[in-house]
Design an enzyme around this catalytic site. Structure first.
Site, PDB file in Angstrom:
ATOM      1  N   LYS A   1     -15.666  -7.191   5.667  1.00  0.00           N
ATOM      2  CA  LYS A   1     -15.112  -7.564   5.532  1.00  0.00           C
ATOM      3  C   LYS A   1     -14.482  -7.847   6.935  1.00  0.00           C
ATOM      4  O   LYS A   1     -13.139  -8.883   7.014  1.00  0.00           O
ATOM      5  CB  LYS A   1     -13.736  -7.108   4.924  1.00  0.00           C
ATOM      6  CG  LYS A   1     -13.682  -6.460   3.568  1.00  0.00           C
ATOM      7  CD  LYS A   1     -12.273  -6.813   3.427  1.00  0.00           C
ATOM      8  CE  LYS A   1     -11.742  -6.732   1.678  1.00  0.00           C
ATOM      9  NZ  LYS A   1     -10.891  -6.188   1.004  1.00  0.00           N
TER      10      LYS A   1
ATOM     11  N   ARG B   1      -1.825  -6.101  -8.863  1.00  0.00           N
ATOM     12  CA  ARG B   1      -0.942  -6.950  -8.064  1.00  0.00           C
ATOM     13  C   ARG B   1      -1.075  -7.881  -8.871  1.00  0.00           C
ATOM     14  O   ARG B   1      -0.008  -8.358  -9.377  1.00  0.00           O
ATOM     15  CB  ARG B   1      -1.617  -7.949  -6.518  1.00  0.00           C
ATOM     16  CG  ARG B   1      -0.973  -6.543  -5.617  1.00  0.00           C
ATOM     17  CD  ARG B   1      -1.541  -7.581  -4.210  1.00  0.00           C
ATOM     18  NE  ARG B   1      -3.012  -7.435  -4.638  1.00  0.00           N
ATOM     19  CZ  ARG B   1      -3.410  -7.822  -2.798  1.00  0.00           C
ATOM     20  NH1 ARG B   1      -3.476  -7.850  -2.302  1.00  0.00           N
ATOM     21  NH2 ARG B   1      -4.904  -7.113  -3.128  1.00  0.00           N
TER      22      ARG B   1
ATOM     23  N   SER C   1      -2.874  -7.659   2.631  1.00  0.00           N
ATOM     24  CA  SER C   1      -3.391  -7.618   4.317  1.00  0.00           C
ATOM     25  C   SER C   1      -3.587  -9.091   5.062  1.00  0.00           C
ATOM     26  O   SER C   1      -3.363  -9.225   6.141  1.00  0.00           O
ATOM     27  CB  SER C   1      -4.276  -6.526   4.376  1.00  0.00           C
ATOM     28  OG  SER C   1      -3.847  -5.787   4.148  1.00  0.00           O
TER      29      SER C   1
ATOM     30  N   HIS D   1       0.719  -1.229  -0.285  1.00  0.00           N
ATOM     31  CA  HIS D   1      -0.189   0.445   0.038  1.00  0.00           C
ATOM     32  C   HIS D   1       0.738   1.337   0.250  1.00  0.00           C
ATOM     33  O   HIS D   1       0.699   2.327  -0.698  1.00  0.00           O
ATOM     34  CB  HIS D   1      -0.635   0.178   1.103  1.00  0.00           C
ATOM     35  CG  HIS D   1      -2.009  -1.030   1.886  1.00  0.00           C
ATOM     36  ND1 HIS D   1      -2.225  -1.268   2.531  1.00  0.00           N
ATOM     37  CD2 HIS D   1      -2.491  -1.192   0.330  1.00  0.00           C
ATOM     38  CE1 HIS D   1      -3.685  -2.320   2.065  1.00  0.00           C
ATOM     39  NE2 HIS D   1      -3.577  -2.251   1.127  1.00  0.00           N
TER      40      HIS D   1
END
Ligand code: ADP
Length: 164
Positions: free
Chosen positions: A43, A93, A131, A19
């Site tokens: 989430k 990514r 993450s 990030h």
């Protein structure tokens, strides 16, 4: 001339070196970069939105002053408009990210065709960082110092101790 403002939205649970690399790169493309920290209860984040805001603010403090951190709990396009942004930045990514990001960018384009989604790649060494995996590795006692800053690693350790 009006300022070029970009929004970089995310959950940042926690903020990783991936990030931070996207933030560094993105901040060079715009006059002001607004990091939008979403509440995203779906989430079930490890950190509350207040904790994530504080974490992101602390970690970007050493970056150029054109970076701002703002909480948001609305449609991304509405948030971008509220910040006078003309650009949404997202990190890509791998192929796995592509399908979701492609669909989201396409739908956002239908919602507001004046705001462009721009995709950035992190440094190759930082691309695998996610993450979700950082949290998983930390829960099993693995070393996460290659993926997050020392202070974020300490936040995670504190959180896990609290929960134990
Ligand atoms: P979200 O819940 O919106 O996906 P995240 O915090 O997981 O929030 O990610 C925010 C953005 O940062 C996304 O565009 C994601 O693809 C990107 N990102 C996350 N990790 C990396 C990384 N290692 N390299 C490049 N982009 C990344």
């Amino acid at each position: 001339m009006s300022q070029r403002i970009g929004v970089y939205p995310g959950t940042f649970d926690p903020l990783t070196l991936g990030h931070l690399d996207i933030i560094r790169r993105g901040s060079r493309l715009v006059d002001k970069l607004v990091i939008g920290v979403t509440t995203n209860p779906s989430k079930q984040p490890m950190f509350t939105v207040a904790e994530r805001m504080e974490m992101v603010r602390r970690e970007v403090a050493s970056l150029p002053a054109n970076v701002e951190v703002v909480e948001f709990d609305s449609l991304l396009m509405d948030f971008a408009v509220s910040q006078d942004a003309t650009m949404i930045l997202r990190g890509l990514r791998a192929v796995g990210d592509f399908e979701y990001e492609f669909q989201m960018a396409g739908m956002n384009q239908q919602l507001n065709n004046r705001i462009e989604t721009v995709f950035l790649m992190a440094d190759v060494s930082l691309q695998p960082i996610a993450s979700r995996l950082v949290k998983e590795i930390a829960r099993y006692g693995g070393a996460i110092d290659k993926f997050v800053t020392p202070s974020v690693a300490a936040d995670i350790a504190r959180h896990l101790q609290r929960g134990a």
